[in-house]
Design a protein around this motif. Structure first.
Motif, short mmCIF file in Angstrom:
data_model
loop_
_atom_site.label_atom_id
_atom_site.label_comp_id
_atom_site.label_asym_id
_atom_site.label_seq_id
_atom_site.Cartn_x
_atom_site.Cartn_y
_atom_site.Cartn_z
N VAL A 16 17.02 31.91 40.23
CA VAL A 16 16.62 31.80 38.83
C VAL A 16 17.39 30.72 38.08
N LEU A 20 15.74 27.57 35.76
CA LEU A 20 15.74 27.60 34.30
C LEU A 20 16.58 26.45 33.76
N LEU A 68 24.21 30.14 30.39
CA LEU A 68 23.11 30.89 31.00
C LEU A 68 23.67 31.73 32.14
N ALA A 70 22.77 33.84 35.02
CA ALA A 70 21.67 34.19 35.93
C ALA A 70 22.26 34.82 37.17
N HIS A 97 21.42 35.84 28.98
CA HIS A 97 21.30 36.40 30.33
C HIS A 97 19.84 36.58 30.68
N THR A 98 19.56 36.77 31.98
CA THR A 98 18.18 36.81 32.47
C THR A 98 17.81 38.15 33.11
N LEU A 120 16.84 36.75 27.87
CA LEU A 120 15.58 36.10 28.23
C LEU A 120 15.23 36.46 29.67
N HIS A 121 14.10 37.12 29.86
CA HIS A 121 13.68 37.44 31.23
C HIS A 121 12.30 36.87 31.50
N PRO A 122 12.20 35.87 32.40
CA PRO A 122 10.89 35.35 32.79
C PRO A 122 10.18 36.35 33.71
N VAL A 141 8.13 35.17 28.83
CA VAL A 141 9.57 35.44 28.83
C VAL A 141 9.85 36.53 27.81
#
Length: 231
Positions: A16, A20, A68, A70, A97-98, A120-122, A141
């Motif tokens: 990830v 990103l 970020l 990840a 964070h993801t 943020l989660h895709p 997202v």
């Protein structure tokens, strides 16, 4: 407040983080470095982010305006708290964070040091290659952030090429369960079907199943209204 051109540091070089990072770089942000541990992670980071500087986590936090995170979900709380314990987080620094399961509460140790939290989660499955950049264009997202910060999270999602959707802090576990069920169900069924086709001598089972799976998913999505009807 809108995010300008930021210095982005990435902690985590799984599937990830580098992708990103590349998406944000494509929007004009500068990647100041990535924390990559292990040969595979380093190769992935260098392939997706050519020329990226390899740094340790404290140095990334020191240099970046946007950090970020990840990393695997289980590692996230300890990472945030550990960096807080060393005084690494900086006032006004964006910390993103993801992890699907978490909102911004998990970032509280960084917030206590003055950082600005965003989750943020895709909603997609990553390959960890540049192919994912085009897939982001069809993805959403999930954005969770304090009210004044929410537009920044939404803008970052748009800059990644995706569509932002707002998910409340309390709803993140349910959101994570829903997307996890969909991904896990698809993976299990495809694996079973691949084995069956291989056992009967089909040389390219992925070729056979590709069209079936895509059309079946599209038909299922079309069958149910968006938003779904209330019972």
């Amino acid at each position: 407040m809108k995010p300008g051109r930021l210095g982005v540091g990435i902690i985590g070089a799984g599937r990830v983080g580098p992708v990103l990072g590349a998406a944000l770089a494509g929007a004009g942000h500068a990647i100041v470095g990535i924390d990559a541990t292990g040969e595979d992670a380093i190769e992935r980071a260098e392939a997706v982010l050519p020329g990226v500087e390899l740094l340790d986590a404290p140095t990334i936090v020191e240099r970046a305006e946007l950090v970020l995170l990840a990393v695997p979900t289980a590692e996230l709380p300890g990472l945030v708290a550990g960096l807080a314990a060393t005084g690494a987080w900086q006032p006004g620094q964006l910390v993103v964070h993801t992890a699907a399961e978490h909102g911004v509460a998990v970032l509280q140790p960084a917030v206590a040091r003055g950082a600005i939290p965003i989750a943020l989660h895709p909603a997609m499955t990553f390959t960890g290659t540049s192919l994912d950049l085009s897939r982001l264009l069809d993805a959403t997202v999930a954005v969770t952030a304090p009210g004044p910060v929410l537009p920044i999270g939404q803008a970052l999602a748009v800059e990644m090429g995706a569509e932002p959707i707002v998910v409340d802090e309390a709803d993140r576990p349910a959101y994570a369960e829903a997307v996890g069920v969909a991904a896990g169900f698809a993976d299990g069924l495809v694996a079973q079907a691949m084995r069956q086709l291989h056992e009967i001598g089909i040389e390219r089972p992925a070729r056979v199943l590709g069209g079936v799976v895509r059309s079946a998913v599209e038909s299922a999505l079309a069958r149910y209204p968006d938003p779904p009807l209330q019972p």
